[in-house]
Structures are given as C-alpha cells and as structure tokens.
Write a protein that holds these residues in place. Structure first.
Motif, PDB file in Angstrom:
ATOM      1  N   GLN A  72      46.428  31.054  30.133  1.00 48.21           N
ATOM      2  CA  GLN A  72      45.212  30.393  29.679  1.00 48.21           C
ATOM      3  C   GLN A  72      44.529  31.196  28.580  1.00 48.21           C
ATOM      4  O   GLN A  72      44.062  30.643  27.579  1.00 48.21           O
ATOM      5  N   ARG A  73      44.479  32.511  28.772  1.00 48.77           N
ATOM      6  CA  ARG A  73      43.817  33.361  27.776  1.00 48.77           C
ATOM      7  C   ARG A  73      44.538  33.282  26.434  1.00 48.77           C
ATOM      8  O   ARG A  73      43.903  33.167  25.380  1.00 48.77           O
ATOM      9  N   ARG A  74      45.864  33.330  26.468  1.00 50.74           N
ATOM     10  CA  ARG A  74      46.620  33.273  25.214  1.00 50.74           C
ATOM     11  C   ARG A  74      46.506  31.892  24.559  1.00 50.74           C
ATOM     12  O   ARG A  74      46.390  31.784  23.332  1.00 50.74           O
ATOM     13  N   ASP A  75      46.543  30.830  25.370  1.00 46.38           N
ATOM     14  CA  ASP A  75      46.406  29.477  24.822  1.00 46.38           C
ATOM     15  C   ASP A  75      45.055  29.285  24.150  1.00 46.38           C
ATOM     16  O   ASP A  75      44.952  28.668  23.083  1.00 46.38           O
ATOM     17  N   LEU A  76      44.006  29.822  24.779  1.00 56.10           N
ATOM     18  CA  LEU A  76      42.675  29.715  24.185  1.00 56.10           C
ATOM     19  C   LEU A  76      42.610  30.451  22.853  1.00 56.10           C
ATOM     20  O   LEU A  76      41.983  29.976  21.902  1.00 56.10           O
ATOM     21  N   VAL A 107      37.613  32.448  31.891  1.00 53.91           N
ATOM     22  CA  VAL A 107      38.885  33.083  32.224  1.00 53.91           C
ATOM     23  C   VAL A 107      38.672  34.572  32.484  1.00 53.91           C
ATOM     24  O   VAL A 107      39.233  35.149  33.420  1.00 53.91           O
ATOM     25  N   GLU A 108      37.838  35.198  31.650  1.00 56.23           N
ATOM     26  CA  GLU A 108      37.525  36.615  31.849  1.00 56.23           C
ATOM     27  C   GLU A 108      36.932  36.843  33.232  1.00 56.23           C
ATOM     28  O   GLU A 108      37.282  37.789  33.938  1.00 56.23           O
ATOM     29  N   GLU A 109      36.026  35.942  33.630  1.00 52.87           N
ATOM     30  CA  GLU A 109      35.403  36.081  34.943  1.00 52.87           C
ATOM     31  C   GLU A 109      36.440  35.931  36.061  1.00 52.87           C
ATOM     32  O   GLU A 109      36.405  36.648  37.060  1.00 52.87           O
ATOM     33  N   LYS A 110      37.389  35.013  35.897  1.00 53.78           N
ATOM     34  CA  LYS A 110      38.430  34.828  36.913  1.00 53.78           C
ATOM     35  C   LYS A 110      39.344  36.060  36.984  1.00 53.78           C
ATOM     36  O   LYS A 110      39.807  36.432  38.066  1.00 53.78           O
ATOM     37  N   ILE A 111      39.594  36.666  35.832  1.00 48.45           N
ATOM     38  CA  ILE A 111      40.398  37.891  35.819  1.00 48.45           C
ATOM     39  C   ILE A 111      39.680  38.997  36.582  1.00 48.45           C
ATOM     40  O   ILE A 111      40.285  39.743  37.359  1.00 48.45           O
ATOM     41  N   ARG A 112      38.377  39.085  36.390  1.00 49.73           N
ATOM     42  CA  ARG A 112      37.599  40.083  37.126  1.00 49.73           C
ATOM     43  C   ARG A 112      37.685  39.831  38.631  1.00 49.73           C
ATOM     44  O   ARG A 112      37.817  40.759  39.429  1.00 49.73           O
ATOM     45  N   ARG A 113      37.578  38.582  39.016  1.00 47.47           N
ATOM     46  CA  ARG A 113      37.646  38.258  40.442  1.00 47.47           C
ATOM     47  C   ARG A 113      39.022  38.588  41.020  1.00 47.47           C
ATOM     48  O   ARG A 113      39.150  38.896  42.203  1.00 47.47           O
ATOM     49  N   ALA A 114      40.048  38.498  40.178  1.00 50.32           N
ATOM     50  CA  ALA A 114      41.410  38.733  40.658  1.00 50.32           C
ATOM     51  C   ALA A 114      41.704  40.213  40.859  1.00 50.32           C
ATOM     52  O   ALA A 114      42.725  40.559  41.448  1.00 50.32           O
ATOM     53  N   SER A 115      40.813  41.080  40.384  1.00 49.40           N
ATOM     54  CA  SER A 115      41.048  42.510  40.531  1.00 49.40           C
ATOM     55  C   SER A 115      40.782  42.933  41.970  1.00 49.40           C
ATOM     56  O   SER A 115      39.650  42.809  42.457  1.00 49.40           O
ATOM     57  N   PRO A 116      41.775  43.466  42.678  1.00 49.15           N
ATOM     58  CA  PRO A 116      41.579  43.826  44.088  1.00 49.15           C
ATOM     59  C   PRO A 116      40.651  45.017  44.288  1.00 49.15           C
ATOM     60  O   PRO A 116      40.101  45.210  45.363  1.00 49.15           O
ATOM     61  N   ARG A 117      40.452  45.831  43.235  1.00 49.78           N
ATOM     62  CA  ARG A 117      39.655  47.047  43.389  1.00 49.78           C
ATOM     63  C   ARG A 117      38.213  46.891  42.940  1.00 49.78           C
ATOM     64  O   ARG A 117      37.392  47.775  43.154  1.00 49.78           O
ATOM     65  N   LEU A 118      37.892  45.742  42.340  1.00 53.95           N
ATOM     66  CA  LEU A 118      36.582  45.595  41.725  1.00 53.95           C
ATOM     67  C   LEU A 118      35.467  45.564  42.768  1.00 53.95           C
ATOM     68  O   LEU A 118      34.371  46.087  42.537  1.00 53.95           O
ATOM     69  N   ALA A 119      35.722  44.960  43.921  1.00 57.75           N
ATOM     70  CA  ALA A 119      34.678  44.828  44.938  1.00 57.75           C
ATOM     71  C   ALA A 119      34.198  46.187  45.429  1.00 57.75           C
ATOM     72  O   ALA A 119      33.034  46.332  45.827  1.00 57.75           O
TER      73      ALA A 119
END
Length: 814
Positions: A398-402, A442-454
């Motif tokens: 999605q990021r590359r397509d955008l 998309v950036e926000e979804k990438i952040r959510r996908a990070s297992p260590r961010l929480a």
C-alpha cells in the motif's frame, strides 16, 4: 433493526432515525427465523447497549464502553459485516470520542464505513460514516481532512436527501471547520444555511440550538457580544428542555462564559464555566473540552484585580495534564500529533507567562520543555522500533502504491499552466492531500503492527537541573519563547544557572523583521546593503545584546529557537567591537536544537567520555550527473523525475563547483578515511547504503523544499540516462531518509538550497529535510536556507575545513 438504535445524544438519534426513514433500513437487513439461542443473544445485545447508555448518562463512561464492547462482541458473532454491526461500531466510536480516545474512535468509524461501503455503497449511511470521520479529524486538529470528509458527506446527502436536516448537519460541520481556520465569513455563511433548513423543518429541535451556538461563537469572535449572548441563550433554552445536563448544555454554558469573560463580568463567567466543567468531567473526563474549560477558568483568575496567579497556575497545570493525557490517546501520524500540540500552543504559553509573573522561572522553563519537540522525541524513540519490525507485506505494498500514485499526480500537475488551468490544478492538489491522508493512515497501521511499540518508554521533559546537567562546561543555552505580545529568553549554563529576560517585541513584529532580513540579501546595491546591516544589528540588539556578557564568558552557544526565529540565520547577526564588528558565527560556535530535552537525548548517543573514537571516515557526494539535454529528463520514465523536470523545480545544469567543494574536503583527510562519490557515482542507492561507521557526511547538490508536503522535500542525486526498474529515482526524499538511512555521524552537511527550511509547526519547529536526520544521524547538522547558493563562498569552505580539521564539528561547520 429497531434494537440497534442506541446512540449517545439526541442529535445522533435524530440523524440515524432520518437515515432509516429515508433509505428504508428494514429492507436492507436480511431477517431470518431466529433460533432460541439467537433470540437470547439479541436480547443480550439490547441489554448491553441499554446499559452502555445508562452508564454513560450516569457519568461512568468506562463501564459504558465496557457494556458496549460486550454487546459488540455478541453482535459480531450474530451478524459479522452487517448493518447492525456497523451501528454498534458507531456506538463504540461515539463513546470513545466522548472519552477523548480519538485513535480508537477513528478505528471504529473506519470499520463501520468499510461495512457500509460494501453493503450500501454511495448511500446515506456511507455519508453518515464519512461525516463521523470528519468530526474525529477535526477533533484531532486535521482540518484539511475534516473538510474533505464533510464535503463528501454533503455531496451524497444533497443528492439522495436534499433539503433535509442531514444537509444542514453537514453545513454546520463545515462551518465549525471554517471557524477553526479563522474564516469567519465562510463560517457564518455555512451556519446560516444550516439554520435556515432547521428552522423550517424542526424549529424547536436540538439542531437549531446547535446552529445558534455556532453563530454565537462567530459573533463573539467578531466582537458582537450582544448578538452572541442572544444566540447562546436561545440555544441553552432549547437544550435544557430537550437534553438537560447533557454535553450540549455544557457547550452552551461554556459559550456564555466566554461572552461574560469578554464583557469583563468575571464572576458570571466563572459560574458558567464551573457548571460546564462539572458536566464535562462527569460525561467526558479527560477530553479536550475539559482541558479547554480548565484553561478558560485559569484565564479568569489571571484577569482578576489583583490577579489570582497561584489559582490560575493550578488550573493551567490541570489543563495541560488533561491535554497531554488526550495526546496519549490521539493516535495518528507524527504530523497529526505535532499539529494537535500546535493547535493548543497558547495553553503552554499562558502557563509560562503566569509562572514568570509569579517569579517562578524554574517552573516556566519546565513548561517550555513540555511543549517543545515532543512529537520529535516520540519519533526519535519509535524510529528504530517501528521500522525495524517486519512490516506486513500488504502495508508495504500500500505504501509503495501510494508513492507511485502520488508521483503520477505530480506528473499531471507538471503539464498544467497556473494561469490557464487554475481549477484543474486545485483539484489535483486536493487529490494529493487525500493521498497524503492515506499515507498517514498506512503509517499509523505500520506503527500498530510493531510488537515492541506498546512497551516503549518515551523521554520525559527536563526540568532546569536536568537541562544544566546535560550541558557541557562552557555551553550557554539560549531558549526563546515567542508570545503574541512579547518574547521570553531563558539563558542557561552549567556554571551560572538560569537567567530570564522579557523582550518587548510581538510575534508579528518579529516575523516581519526576520522575513525582511532574509529577503534583503537577494537584492544588490549600496542602499540594500545598508538596510541589511541596519536590520541585522537591530535583531542582534533585540535578541542577543541582553546576554552579551554571558556569551563572552562562554565557549559556545546552543540556540533553541521558536516561531519565526527558526528562519533566522543567527550566524549573520553582527555585534559591535573595537575593530569594527564581528558576526555571531565568527564570535562563538553555534549549535541548534528543538529543546533541552531533545539536545540531551541526542547527546546521550555520543560516545562515552574516555572511549577512543573510531578513525574519522568521511563520505561526500557532489556534482551529480543529470540527463542532458534537459529534454531527456522531461521524457524520463520515472514519474517524479519527469514531473520535477517539467515543473523546473531545479536547474538540470551540472554543478562543477560542488565537485571542487567535495574534492577540497577529500584533500583534507587521509585517503584511506574518505570516500567521494562524484558524477554518475553520486547515486541514491549509495546514499541509502551508508553504514554507521561514517562520521562525516557531506551532500553538495541541488535541494528542493516541497512546501505543501515538507517530508517529500528532496536532495537531487545522479540520474541515469537510461531508466532501470531496479534503481531508485535519484531524488532522496526526507521520508526515505527517515525510514531507510541509519547513521551514527558526528556531522552531516546539506550543502544544497533550501535544506534549512520547512513547514513551521509550533513547538516542533520546521518540518523539512533537516527533520529527516534525527537521533543517531547526526549529532551535528549544517544546512542552507537560501534558494540560490553562493558558489564562490562555498568554494572557500574546504580551506576553512582544513584549518579546523582537528577541531570539533561545531568549529568545522562555522
């Protein structure tokens, strides 16, 4: 379907009821014979939603949200991806939004929209969901996105349900966004359109009260306090009859409080704000509306005669605490979070001013640190955590397509002429804004996908003692706070502690002087030179002269700029000396940072004292090869290269002086410690592949600032004559540097036009190319704010570098 009509206030009940009537909602559901088990679950949903409303109304939003979530889980089991489920998602979203959890509200509304777009595309329900997303966007401070959502909803409603209260609802939402933007004439027009429809269709309804309140706010902003009072009183009367003790009533009470405050009726204003605060704390604890009310009460105590400064300071502190708790639940991209803080910058500045009036400079300094560079610190902390995580393939696609779509739109823009295709150009820019919104999602979804961010711990703002400890001996830190009417200068050093000066110059005056100072060198002639020198000395006297003695005793300066001062070339300010004069850059080495906390975080990355630094390794890029003639760039197969060439964003002629510049730098260091990339070798791929062993990185090339989308600004590297799909497009954009380049450099030099510029964003400073080198890359930066470089001056730089090659990076960059 009747069991799902469970919304949180009368306005929403009215709107959703209208939707069911207009579209015949019963016909959209696929009713089937219900089993006893299913019947009991339906009852459980009904009970859960009823409990949710009851808990919310009784002032227990946490239990209300819990009840709604249990009902939602059952609903999801009964009818996944159904219209009923979408309504439940909206209920959850409204509760989350009232609680100030905007990230969660956004997620629920987006899920509801996905269901409605699948089951009832281009329907009134889609418009309703899009409208809800617009409300969340406005609460987050993203006014451009809010406008787009509300216009989309309005377009659907005008087509499918013209001349209804739904249309009026959109006009009101657009009016509120226009008011936030400061466009009072447009806000008045939109609200009057809404009121005209409402008074004809529901003359005593809550929607009429809403429009009256909106018109009252505009009248108050214009100084028409009598009319504002009348509007708000009429609104309150309707609301007390139909929705007593609701958040709607709190809004009217707060509005009346603002009118009373403007009339200097402080006792009346205080009573109204306190009543509003009670309701908001009960029904929407921790929300922005609570923070705004606390701040308003604090202002009242400051205005009293004599001022009640201690009480005002306490309310301001509570307002900031509430606002920052909201920030923790805001979600969104870094731009969204930085924009939200900028929107409430006055909260911090008023708190700083009160502490100084109380003779509490230490407390004032700490509040300054709470405001400055907070999103940058979050970005710094998250950088490796987020982008080291495995990004899901779908999100990466999605990021590359955008990015490709964005480039294609830029190409279309390149083919249009501003004076002829004005409307088409604006439409395409609107398309670019929508793509930017999608990229942020998309950036926000990438952040959510990070297992260590929480589990990530963010840096906390410094107090004065922590700031002093972070400074090297001999460093004097000058931290500016530019207010509406005056500017405050905090001067801090390890040896002498804190000094505070109040400078009698407004933000408007300061911005005007800085802009003139930056424009004057573009002109030639004796008169222009005299004007330039006079203004430079005026700025020095205004901003620096009061601490001249402390600068004399220091070894170096650390400047924390604010507002228009981010654009000021500090090194060009002259002081008078017995020999005739001396520029600030000649007098002392200069460092820049966003805040003391940011400076300390970057300093922590420096090698421990006593540790032997690795041998200096220098990498320099210069004189990139560009397609010749320029026509070959215009027909280049890469969209963004074509677009940039067609728009003549930069000159495609070679830059021979940058070759001399880089070769001169290379001659300073041993050959085994320097690597130079010139001509066709100065590629984007090489810039992205640099390792952490590079201590000095130098770019001498073209640069371009994208004022609409600052993180799309770029450095221009070598562009091959023939297109190859496996190569990058040779434009090293700010967002690419942030995501893909990892350095541990002592110094990065951006010897390219406009690299020191960017979008001014409150306490976050300028967002542009220098923002792309946070944290471990680098500890020092040098960049250019000019649009046309002086090559003769730049050609002398290697000589200065040779003289100072054993000095600190700060000396070398002077």
């Amino acid at each position: 379907m009747n069991h799902v009509i469970r919304l949180l206030d009368a306005r929403q009940i009215l709107l959703i009821s209208l939707l069911w009537v207009v579209i015949g909602a019963e016909g959209l559901s696929a009713d089937e014979e219900a089993s006893p088990e299913t019947t009991s679950e339906i009852v459980a949903v009904d009970v859960g939603e009823s409990l949710g409303i009851e808990h919310f109304a009784s002032g227990d939003p946490d239990r209300g949200l819990d009840a709604y979530q249990r009902a939602f889980e059952i609903q999801q089991k009964l009818a996944a991806n159904s219209l009923d489920l979408a309504i439940s998602l909206n209920n959850l979203a409204f509760v989350a939004q009232r609680r100030g959890d905007l990230e969660q509200a956004l997620n629920f509304h987006q899920l509801a929209l996905e269901i409605w777009e699948k089951l009832a595309p281009d329907s009134l329900l889609v418009a309703y969901s899009v409208n809800n997303l617009g409300r969340v966007a406005r609460d987050r401070g993203n006014l451009a996105r809010a406008t787009r959502h509300h216009k989309r909803a309005l377009k659907i409603w005008e087509k499918l349900a013209p001349d209804t209260l739904l249309v009026a609802y959109s006009w009101n939402n657009l009016g509120r966004v226009a008011w936030d933007r400061g466009n009072l004439a447009q806000a008045t027009d939109y609200h009057q359109r809404a009121l005209k429809i409402q008074q004809r269709l529901a003359p005593a309804g809550l929607e009429v009260a809403q429009s009256l309140n909106n018109l009252g706010r505009v009248a108050r902003e214009r100084g028409d306090l009598s009319r504002a009072m009348d509007y708000h009183q009429r609104a309150l009367k309707i609301q007390q009859e139909l929705a007593r003790d609701s958040l709607l009533v709190a809004t009217s009470l707060s509005n009346l409080g603002s009118v009373a405050s403007a009339r200097a009726d402080l006792d009346r204003a205080s009573d109204l704000f306190q009543r509003a605060l009670e309701i908001r704390q009960a029904l929407a604890p921790g929300s922005v509306s609570v923070a705004e009310t606390l701040h308003a009460i604090g202002l009242l105590h400051r205005q009293r005669n004599p001022p009640q400064l201690s009480t005002a300071a306490a309310y301001f502190r509570r307002a900031l605490d509430t606002l920052e708790s909201q920030l923790a639940r805001l979600g969104g991209s870094y731009d969204v979070r930085a924009g939200f803080r900028t929107r409430y910058g006055a909260f911090y500045r008023h708190a700083i001013e009160v502490q100084l009036e109380r003779n509490k400079p230490y407390a004032a300094f700490q509040i300054q640190e709470r405001f400055r560079g907070r999103s940058f610190l979050e970005q710094l902390a998250e950088r490796d955590t987020v982008f080291a995580a495995d990004i899901p393939e779908e999100l990466d696609r999605q990021r590359r397509d955008l990015a490709l779509h964005f480039d294609a739109i830029q190409q279309q823009l390149a083919q249009l002429k501003p004076r002829i295709h004005t409307e088409q150009i604006e439409d395409l820019h609107e398309h670019l804004r929508r793509l930017r919104d999608e990229a942020q999602d998309v950036e926000e979804k990438i952040r959510r996908a990070s297992p260590r961010l929480a589990d990530l711990q963010y840096p906390q703002p410094f107090d004065l003692e922590a700031a002093r400890s972070a400074l090297d001996p001999g460093t004097l830190m000058l931290s500016f706070c530019v207010g509406e009417d005056s500017t405050v200068l905090f001067a801090v050093s390890k040896e002498q502690g804190l000094g505070v000066d109040k400078i009698s110059i407004s933000e408007e005056q300061l911005r005007d002087q800085v802009q003139k100072f930056r424009r004057l060198p573009r002109s030639i002639g004796k008169l222009r030179t005299q004007q330039f020198e006079k203004l430079a000395r005026t700025l020095y006297a205004t901003l620096i002269e009061s601490v001249e003695d402390r600068i004399e005793e220091s070894e170096r300066l650390l400047i924390l700029a604010d507002g228009p001062l981010h654009y000021l070339p500090w090194g060009a300010l002259p002081r008078d000396t017995p020999d005739g004069g001396q520029y600030l850059a000649e007098w002392k080495p200069l460092h820049m940072a966003l805040s003391a906390t940011v400076f300390a975080e970057l300093r922590m990355l420096r090698r421990e004292d006593g540790e032997s630094p690795p041998p200096i390794r220098v990498v320099a890029f210069g004189d990139p090869r560009y397609p010749a003639p320029r026509d070959s760039a215009i027909h280049h197969r890469d969209a963004i290269v074509r677009s940039s060439a067609e728009r003549v964003l930069f000159d495609w002629e070679p830059l021979p002086h940058t070759r001399h510049e880089v070769e001169g730098i290379a001659a300073v260091y041993p050959t085994d410690r320097v690597r130079v990339y010139l001509g066709p070798e100065a590629t984007e791929e090489r810039a992205k592949s640099l390792g952490r062993d590079v201590r000095i990185l130098h770019f001498a090339t073209h640069g371009y600032l994208d004022e609409r989308f600052p993180l799309n600004s770029f450095l221009v590297l070598a562009i091959p004559e023939e297109y190859r799909a496996d190569l990058d497009n040779s434009l090293l954009q700010a967002w690419e540097i942030f995501e893909r380049v990892r350095l541990d450099a002592d110094l990065v030099v951006l010897s390219a036009c406009q690299t020191a510029l960017g979008e001014e964003q409150g306490g976050e400073g300028l967002i542009g190319l220098t923002r792309a080198y946070p944290g471990k890359s680098p500890r020092r930066r040098s960049s250019c704010s000019a649009s046309c470089p002086d090559w003769r001056r730049r050609f002398r730089q290697p000589c200065r570098t040779r003289q100072r090659r054993e000095s600190s990076p700060a000396h070398a960059a002077r």
